[in-house]
Design a protein around this motif. Sequence first.
Motif, mmCIF file in Angstrom:
data_model
loop_
_atom_site.group_PDB
_atom_site.id
_atom_site.type_symbol
_atom_site.label_atom_id
_atom_site.label_comp_id
_atom_site.label_asym_id
_atom_site.label_seq_id
_atom_site.Cartn_x
_atom_site.Cartn_y
_atom_site.Cartn_z
ATOM 1 N N UNK A 16 0.844 -1.206 0.000
ATOM 2 C CA UNK A 16 0.000 0.000 0.000
ATOM 3 C C UNK A 16 0.876 1.251 0.000
ATOM 4 N N UNK A 17 0.610 2.203 -0.894
ATOM 5 C CA UNK A 17 1.467 3.400 -0.981
ATOM 6 C C UNK A 17 1.548 4.184 0.326
ATOM 7 N N UNK A 18 0.419 4.300 1.028
ATOM 8 C CA UNK A 18 0.432 5.053 2.276
ATOM 9 C C UNK A 18 1.316 4.374 3.314
ATOM 10 N N UNK A 19 1.257 3.038 3.355
ATOM 11 C CA UNK A 19 2.111 2.301 4.284
ATOM 12 C C UNK A 19 3.580 2.528 3.956
ATOM 13 N N UNK A 20 3.929 2.481 2.668
ATOM 14 C CA UNK A 20 5.318 2.681 2.260
ATOM 15 C C UNK A 20 5.808 4.067 2.649
ATOM 16 N N UNK A 21 4.962 5.063 2.410
ATOM 17 C CA UNK A 21 5.349 6.433 2.739
ATOM 18 C C UNK A 21 5.522 6.605 4.248
ATOM 19 N N UNK A 22 4.595 6.037 5.049
ATOM 20 C CA UNK A 22 4.717 6.122 6.499
ATOM 21 C C UNK A 22 5.969 5.405 6.993
ATOM 22 N N UNK A 23 6.271 4.252 6.400
ATOM 23 C CA UNK A 23 7.464 3.505 6.801
ATOM 24 C C UNK A 23 8.726 4.327 6.562
ATOM 25 N N UNK A 24 8.796 4.971 5.411
ATOM 26 C CA UNK A 24 9.965 5.799 5.088
ATOM 27 C C UNK A 24 10.063 6.975 6.054
ATOM 28 N N UNK A 25 8.919 7.652 6.304
ATOM 29 C CA UNK A 25 8.922 8.826 7.177
ATOM 30 C C UNK A 25 9.348 8.472 8.597
ATOM 31 N N UNK A 26 8.723 7.441 9.168
ATOM 32 C CA UNK A 26 8.986 7.122 10.565
ATOM 33 C C UNK A 26 10.378 6.528 10.762
ATOM 34 N N UNK A 27 10.862 5.774 9.784
ATOM 35 C CA UNK A 27 12.235 5.267 9.877
ATOM 36 C C UNK A 27 13.227 6.420 9.870
ATOM 37 N N UNK A 28 12.977 7.397 9.020
ATOM 38 C CA UNK A 28 13.841 8.579 8.980
ATOM 39 C C UNK A 28 13.787 9.340 10.294
ATOM 40 N N UNK A 29 12.580 9.431 10.894
ATOM 41 C CA UNK A 29 12.421 10.119 12.172
ATOM 42 C C UNK A 29 13.281 9.456 13.250
ATOM 43 N N UNK A 30 13.244 8.140 13.319
ATOM 44 C CA UNK A 30 14.007 7.421 14.344
ATOM 45 C C UNK A 30 15.503 7.684 14.193
ATOM 46 N N UNK A 31 16.004 7.590 12.960
ATOM 47 C CA UNK A 31 17.440 7.764 12.724
ATOM 48 C C UNK A 31 17.881 9.183 13.075
ATOM 49 N N UNK A 32 17.144 10.183 12.568
ATOM 50 C CA UNK A 32 17.515 11.575 12.819
ATOM 51 C C UNK A 32 17.358 11.928 14.297
ATOM 52 N N UNK A 33 16.305 11.407 14.935
ATOM 53 C CA UNK A 33 16.071 11.710 16.342
ATOM 54 C C UNK A 33 17.177 11.147 17.228
ATOM 55 N N UNK A 34 17.649 9.936 16.938
ATOM 56 C CA UNK A 34 18.755 9.363 17.709
ATOM 57 C C UNK A 34 20.002 10.227 17.591
ATOM 58 N N UNK A 35 20.242 10.730 16.394
ATOM 59 C CA UNK A 35 21.406 11.598 16.184
ATOM 60 C C UNK A 35 21.259 12.889 16.973
ATOM 61 N N UNK A 36 20.060 13.487 16.954
ATOM 62 C CA UNK A 36 19.845 14.745 17.666
ATOM 63 C C UNK A 36 19.911 14.556 19.186
ATOM 64 N N UNK A 37 19.406 13.422 19.679
ATOM 65 C CA UNK A 37 19.505 13.142 21.112
ATOM 66 C C UNK A 37 20.967 13.029 21.540
ATOM 67 N N UNK A 38 21.779 12.413 20.698
ATOM 68 C CA UNK A 38 23.209 12.291 21.003
ATOM 69 C C UNK A 38 23.872 13.662 21.048
ATOM 70 N N UNK A 39 23.368 14.579 20.215
ATOM 71 C CA UNK A 39 23.902 15.939 20.184
ATOM 72 C C UNK A 39 23.186 16.864 21.165
ATOM 73 N N UNK A 40 22.214 16.289 21.940
ATOM 74 C CA UNK A 40 21.443 17.049 22.938
ATOM 75 C C UNK A 40 20.692 18.221 22.303
#
Length: 563
Positions: A16-40
């Motif tokens: 499903x296109x919506x599922x694919x788009x959500x998967x991409x968005x939320x995966x990106x959120x997790x990766x970027x958020x971990x980096x920002x938490x490390x940088x406080x």
Amino acid sequence: MPFHLKPLLAAAEGLPPLFTLLAVMLTTVVIVSLLLLRLQQSLLAGYFICGIIVANSGILDLLGGGESEARIAQMSEFGVMLLMFTLGMEFSLSDLRYVRRLAFVGGGWQMGLCGVLGGLTAWWFGISVTGSILLAVALAMSSTAVSLKSFQDLGLESSPGARMALAVAIFQDLFIIVFFLVLPLLLDPGHREESIWIRIGSLLGRGGLFVLLAGIAARWIIPTLLNVVTRTRNRELFTLSVVGSCLGLAFVGGLLQLGLALGAFVAGLAVSESIFKHRILADIMPIKDLFLTLFFVSVGLMVDLQVAAIYWKPILALTLVLMVTKAGVITLIARKLGLVHRQALMAGIGLSSAGEFSLVLLQKAGHAGVWDIGLQQTFIASAALSMGLLPAMMKAGDPLGAKLEKLGWGRRKPVLPESAPIRKKMRLMENHAIICGFGPVGQQLNKSLIAEGVPTLIVELNAETVHRLKRQGQAVLFADATHAETWELTRLMQARMVAFTFPDATLTLEALALIREHRKDIPVLARARFASDVERLKRFGATVVINDEVEAARAVTDQARVL
């Protein structure tokens, strides 16, 4: 297209296109958020960055181009609707009652001055009257979520500056409700040939009908539904009923052409003062962060880096002018209302950014073609940037205030002495009992413990009770026992016991999990309405559990023997 991506994209075509788009968005959120938490750094900035990355990396084109754009718009609308429901839930008429002077005087002056300055400036630069009005309101609004969360992170949630920010935010919420009602008059070009009085009459009629329906739902339908659902003791059904009520009122608002967002906000208001409010918040809180994430990511998706790169100077200039002007105006208003200089400055900085409603208005204005793409990108990027910068600005606010005081700012006697925050009182407490709930059971327990010389701290969510206890000199927190921040304020590490005097096992279990994370040894006294909850509470850490049914049966038996 890189060759190695073709098999992956071919496989994704069956999903499903919506599922694919959500998967991409939320995966990106997790990766970027971990980096920002490390940088406080602030996670809010990360959400915007994730949206910008997804929108400008070519992923959307690979996932369907124009169709992806339509899905993004739908997700954005859904995210706004869910966000508005949670904001409506957290709006409190009880809070307004006790901060009405700060809210109506401070909030009225803030919205008036900031709105007039913003509107006149926009009109001076050639923006239409409609666009100037929308921009004035959008930039005058502030972010309740980011501001109050920043105060909490700094441990200043009980400070006068935080109370001022909360009061102004409450007034802004009231103002935006009314503004959303008149918004269709500004954004509906298809009916401009009609008489303005006909359009106003139609709007008032639809608005009145919606208020009537919402009032009926809030007074009878929703409470009756939740009463029936509560008797089933099925938590999933309760949560489903709450979400269904939100979507139902949002749907009615949409049918009446008042907007899904306004309908969802009113749905939140409909249950905000009900007896079910705190249980609803306890159920909604775990997914509230997801709602906020989807909303802010969807805003980042609207930023076109190629266009924003062209207008980077106006974006930075508007962000700077916005934050400095609002901080200055609100600081002056706070000083006039009696706050000391440093707290007035913190209130000003805390409300200096644009807000969630700002983004909603800017989105709607862009879709209606009120201004061109360049201005839309400038306004959206500037509003998002100001919200992303706010946590860092808040961290610098208190040291800046201290430095300014050393340089001579604010040496004269304050108009209104700063009241000691609750945290300062808490520092003096030790070996105390924490009593959650101040109903008849809580009152009797508190009286008995005080008679034994044991200091007590009440955790209560009834604002009137909290104010009455404060006047009596009782240590009390207006807080939710299911929030981790509450237990930091209670000085749990120095306490001797915790007592839950209400029989709601669901809330007690949530609070128990937080307590046992920090104190595995502290005795915990709990109540259970039903026998089935007793073992469950003990299994999750309760030391002693009083069963209401058993105690009632014992009392009835004792009385029967006397008769």
